[in-house]
Design a protein around this motif. Structure first.
Motif, PDB file in Angstrom:
ATOM      1  N   UNK A  35       0.823  -1.212   0.000  1.00 32.14           N
ATOM      2  CA  UNK A  35       0.000   0.000   0.000  1.00 32.14           C
ATOM      3  C   UNK A  35       0.858   1.263   0.000  1.00 32.14           C
ATOM      4  N   UNK A  36       1.973   1.229   0.720  1.00 32.13           N
ATOM      5  CA  UNK A  36       2.888   2.382   0.699  1.00 32.13           C
ATOM      6  C   UNK A  36       3.405   2.613  -0.717  1.00 32.13           C
ATOM      7  N   UNK A  37       3.783   1.540  -1.404  1.00 28.82           N
ATOM      8  CA  UNK A  37       4.295   1.648  -2.769  1.00 28.82           C
ATOM      9  C   UNK A  37       3.225   2.198  -3.719  1.00 28.82           C
ATOM     10  N   UNK A  38       2.013   1.679  -3.605  1.00 25.82           N
ATOM     11  CA  UNK A  38       0.921   2.154  -4.453  1.00 25.82           C
ATOM     12  C   UNK A  38       0.631   3.633  -4.176  1.00 25.82           C
ATOM     13  N   UNK A  39       0.619   4.006  -2.894  1.00 24.45           N
ATOM     14  CA  UNK A  39       0.356   5.410  -2.534  1.00 24.45           C
ATOM     15  C   UNK A  39       1.453   6.326  -3.042  1.00 24.45           C
ATOM     16  N   UNK A  40       2.709   5.863  -3.029  1.00 22.14           N
ATOM     17  CA  UNK A  40       3.811   6.675  -3.553  1.00 22.14           C
ATOM     18  C   UNK A  40       3.684   6.841  -5.068  1.00 22.14           C
ATOM     19  N   UNK A  41       3.277   5.789  -5.766  1.00 19.84           N
ATOM     20  CA  UNK A  41       3.044   5.894  -7.211  1.00 19.84           C
ATOM     21  C   UNK A  41       1.914   6.883  -7.496  1.00 19.84           C
ATOM     22  N   UNK A  42       0.867   6.840  -6.670  1.00 21.27           N
ATOM     23  CA  UNK A  42      -0.251   7.773  -6.838  1.00 21.27           C
ATOM     24  C   UNK A  42       0.213   9.213  -6.662  1.00 21.27           C
ATOM     25  N   UNK A  43       1.131   9.434  -5.713  1.00 25.01           N
ATOM     26  CA  UNK A  43       1.647  10.790  -5.494  1.00 25.01           C
ATOM     27  C   UNK A  43       2.324  11.304  -6.753  1.00 25.01           C
ATOM     28  N   UNK A  44       3.198  10.495  -7.334  1.00 22.54           N
ATOM     29  CA  UNK A  44       3.950  10.934  -8.513  1.00 22.54           C
ATOM     30  C   UNK A  44       3.016  11.240  -9.680  1.00 22.54           C
ATOM     31  N   UNK A  45       2.023  10.377  -9.931  1.00 24.02           N
ATOM     32  CA  UNK A  45       1.124  10.620 -11.060  1.00 24.02           C
ATOM     33  C   UNK A  45       0.148  11.769 -10.785  1.00 24.02           C
ATOM     34  N   UNK A  46       0.012  12.166  -9.525  1.00 25.26           N
ATOM     35  CA  UNK A  46      -0.868  13.297  -9.211  1.00 25.26           C
ATOM     36  C   UNK A  46      -0.187  14.634  -9.453  1.00 25.26           C
ATOM     37  N   UNK A  47       1.121  14.624  -9.715  1.00 23.36           N
ATOM     38  CA  UNK A  47       1.871  15.870  -9.873  1.00 23.36           C
ATOM     39  C   UNK A  47       1.976  16.322 -11.320  1.00 23.36           C
ATOM     40  N   UNK A  48       1.319  15.602 -12.236  1.00 25.14           N
ATOM     41  CA  UNK A  48       1.265  16.031 -13.636  1.00 25.14           C
ATOM     42  C   UNK A  48      -0.048  15.578 -14.233  1.00 25.14           C
ATOM     43  N   UNK A  49      -0.385  16.170 -15.367  1.00 27.15           N
ATOM     44  CA  UNK A  49      -1.608  15.794 -16.055  1.00 27.15           C
ATOM     45  C   UNK A  49      -1.355  15.858 -17.552  1.00 27.15           C
ATOM     46  N   UNK A  50      -2.325  15.453 -18.328  1.00 25.80           N
ATOM     47  CA  UNK A  50      -2.242  15.513 -19.782  1.00 25.80           C
ATOM     48  C   UNK A  50      -3.564  16.031 -20.321  1.00 25.80           C
ATOM     49  N   UNK A  51      -3.634  16.235 -21.631  1.00 30.49           N
ATOM     50  CA  UNK A  51      -4.883  16.694 -22.235  1.00 30.49           C
ATOM     51  C   UNK A  51      -6.015  15.766 -21.844  1.00 30.49           C
ATOM     52  N   UNK A  52      -7.212  16.274 -21.600  1.00 35.33           N
ATOM     53  CA  UNK A  52      -8.344  15.413 -21.233  1.00 35.33           C
ATOM     54  C   UNK A  52      -8.556  14.321 -22.263  1.00 35.33           C
ATOM     55  N   UNK A  53      -8.928  13.154 -21.783  1.00 37.84           N
ATOM     56  CA  UNK A  53      -9.150  12.017 -22.679  1.00 37.84           C
ATOM     57  C   UNK A  53     -10.236  12.307 -23.690  1.00 37.84           C
ATOM     58  N   UNK A  54     -11.257  13.074 -23.303  1.00 41.12           N
ATOM     59  CA  UNK A  54     -12.372  13.351 -24.204  1.00 41.12           C
ATOM     60  C   UNK A  54     -11.911  14.055 -25.468  1.00 41.12           C
ATOM     61  N   UNK A  55     -10.907  14.944 -25.341  1.00 41.07           N
ATOM     62  CA  UNK A  55     -10.447  15.668 -26.518  1.00 41.07           C
ATOM     63  C   UNK A  55      -9.729  14.750 -27.496  1.00 41.07           C
ATOM     64  N   UNK A  56      -9.062  13.713 -26.952  1.00 43.18           N
ATOM     65  CA  UNK A  56      -8.349  12.785 -27.824  1.00 43.18           C
ATOM     66  C   UNK A  56      -9.295  11.808 -28.504  1.00 43.18           C
ATOM     67  N   UNK A  57     -10.442  11.582 -27.877  1.00 43.53           N
ATOM     68  CA  UNK A  57     -11.375  10.588 -28.400  1.00 43.53           C
ATOM     69  C   UNK A  57     -12.647  11.216 -28.941  1.00 43.53           C
ATOM     70  N   UNK A  58     -12.602  12.507 -29.266  1.00 43.63           N
ATOM     71  CA  UNK A  58     -13.814  13.202 -29.680  1.00 43.63           C
ATOM     72  C   UNK A  58     -14.399  12.621 -30.954  1.00 43.63           C
ATOM     73  N   UNK A  59     -13.509  12.083 -31.811  1.00 45.17           N
ATOM     74  CA  UNK A  59     -13.997  11.584 -33.101  1.00 45.17           C
ATOM     75  C   UNK A  59     -14.802  10.305 -32.963  1.00 45.17           C
ATOM     76  N   UNK A  60     -14.559   9.552 -31.893  1.00 45.28           N
ATOM     77  CA  UNK A  60     -15.253   8.286 -31.708  1.00 45.28           C
ATOM     78  C   UNK A  60     -15.816   8.256 -30.296  1.00 45.28           C
ATOM     79  N   UNK A  61     -17.133   8.133 -30.123  1.00 44.47           N
ATOM     80  CA  UNK A  61     -17.708   8.098 -28.779  1.00 44.47           C
ATOM     81  C   UNK A  61     -17.109   6.973 -27.954  1.00 44.47           C
ATOM     82  N   UNK A  62     -16.778   7.271 -26.700  1.00 43.27           N
ATOM     83  CA  UNK A  62     -16.117   6.294 -25.828  1.00 43.27           C
ATOM     84  C   UNK A  62     -16.988   5.083 -25.584  1.00 43.27           C
TER      85      UNK A  62
END
Length: 328
Positions: free
Chosen positions: A295-322
């Motif tokens: 759980x400590x390892x998973x929580x540490x991974x969550x911390x790192x991925x919470x410190x950056x983001x990317x373009x919303x998924x909806x914008x990348x998939x706008x051409x095809x409904x999810x």
């Protein structure tokens, strides 16, 4: 041919989660894989603390004459069943990994990064199974046993990245915290990885070897336990420093919550570790400690991925409904 759209049928809905996946179901399978890999790490510790590590003394067979446990005058049927049961769990972890691969391949639009991350899972599980054979053939060498656990932690990292990336777009990563704060997050993750390795050394030096004939690391248990504790203090200190840095820089609440979650798990794990030490390492607490380490390892991974983001998924998939089901 298209999958059935009768969503009132529970089986159909379950099949559609990987045969006609959405971003949400893709993340669900990735999270299931995180849980499955953490679970088998805990059950592997259960095999060790019950002295069942060589319950099946050969590999890939359970006994020289059978792939499944059979009565043997020199072995306890209970220890055979415990060890064989853990081997069977490998197929469950493999099935979850295969579902991740299918979901990644069937997702519309297909995203290569998700396919690559998903493929790491069945490949890693197969490598882990082969390594398990080496664990048995080495008579539970503390090195091979420790590596068995660390491979599971590496697989959890791949599964977590699949979970994180499945909820993002494919644009360049964008920092949501100051560059130096993000570097501090990576330093925290690296320190947590070192902590896991130190924990493996302590485990390989102490009791609960898995079998009476298993060897142990030739270290002083007091010395390695103190070293492990020192690394714990470093990890907790870095966590507190990151929490303070996020607060003073006005970082998003999601990142702050992730660090607070890690801090809470660390404190619980620390209390458990000291209790385990002063009670002479009872078997039940070893299982909880392995769960806590995961759980400590998973929580540490969550911390790192919470410190950056990317373009919303909806914008990348706008051409095809999810929600559109994929055709065969």
């Amino acid at each position: 041919m298209k999958p059935s759209t009768d969503r009132s049928n529970v089986l159909v809905r379950a099949l559609n989660t990987f045969w006609a996946p959405t971003a949400r179901s893709m993340r669900g399978w990735a999270l299931a894989s995180v849980v499955a890999n953490a679970g088998i790490a805990v059950t592997g510790a259960g095999v060790r603390v019950t002295g069942s590590g060589l319950g099946c003394p050969t590999w890939p067979r359970c006994t020289p004459d059978s792939f499944v446990p059979i009565a043997h005058p020199e072995m306890s049927m209970l220890t055979m069943l415990i060890e064989f049961g853990n081997r069977l769990l490998t197929f469950l972890v493999l099935a979850v990994g295969a579902a991740c691969v299918l979901a990644a391949l069937r997702l519309v639009p297909r995203r290569r990064v998700l396919v690559r991350l998903a493929l790491l899972q069945p490949a890693g599980v197969l490598a882990q199974a082969l390594w398990g054979g080496l664990v048995v053939r080495s008579a539970l060498s503390p090195f091979t046993v420790g590596m068995h656990f660390l491979i599971s932690m590496a697989l959890i990292a791949a599964c977590w990245m699949l979970y994180a990336r499945a909820g993002e777009g494919d644009g360049p990563a964008v920092r949501i915290a100051h560059r130096d704060v993000r570097r501090l997050g990576y330093a925290l993750l690296a320190a947590t990885a070192v902590l896991l390795v130190a924990g493996v050394v302590v485990s390989g030096t102490g009791p609960h070897s898995g079998d009476a004939i298993a060897s142990r690391f030739d270290f002083d248990i007091e010395a390695v336990a103190r070293l492990h504790a020192d690394i714990v203090y470093l990890v907790v200190g870095l966590t507190f420093a990151l929490l303070f840095a996020l607060h003073v820089t006005g970082a998003p609440r999601a990142a702050v919550r992730a660090v607070l979650g890690l801090f809470a798990v660390e404190l619980a794990q620390g209390v458990l570790g000291y209790t385990q030490y002063f009670l002479a390492v009872p078997a039940a607490l070893v299982l909880l400690h392995v769960l806590g380490a995961s759980l400590v390892w998973i929580a540490a991974l969550r911390v790192v991925t919470s410190l950056r983001t990317r373009d919303p998924l909806e914008s990348a998939a706008a051409a095809v409904p999810a929600e559109a089901p994929a055709a065969v």
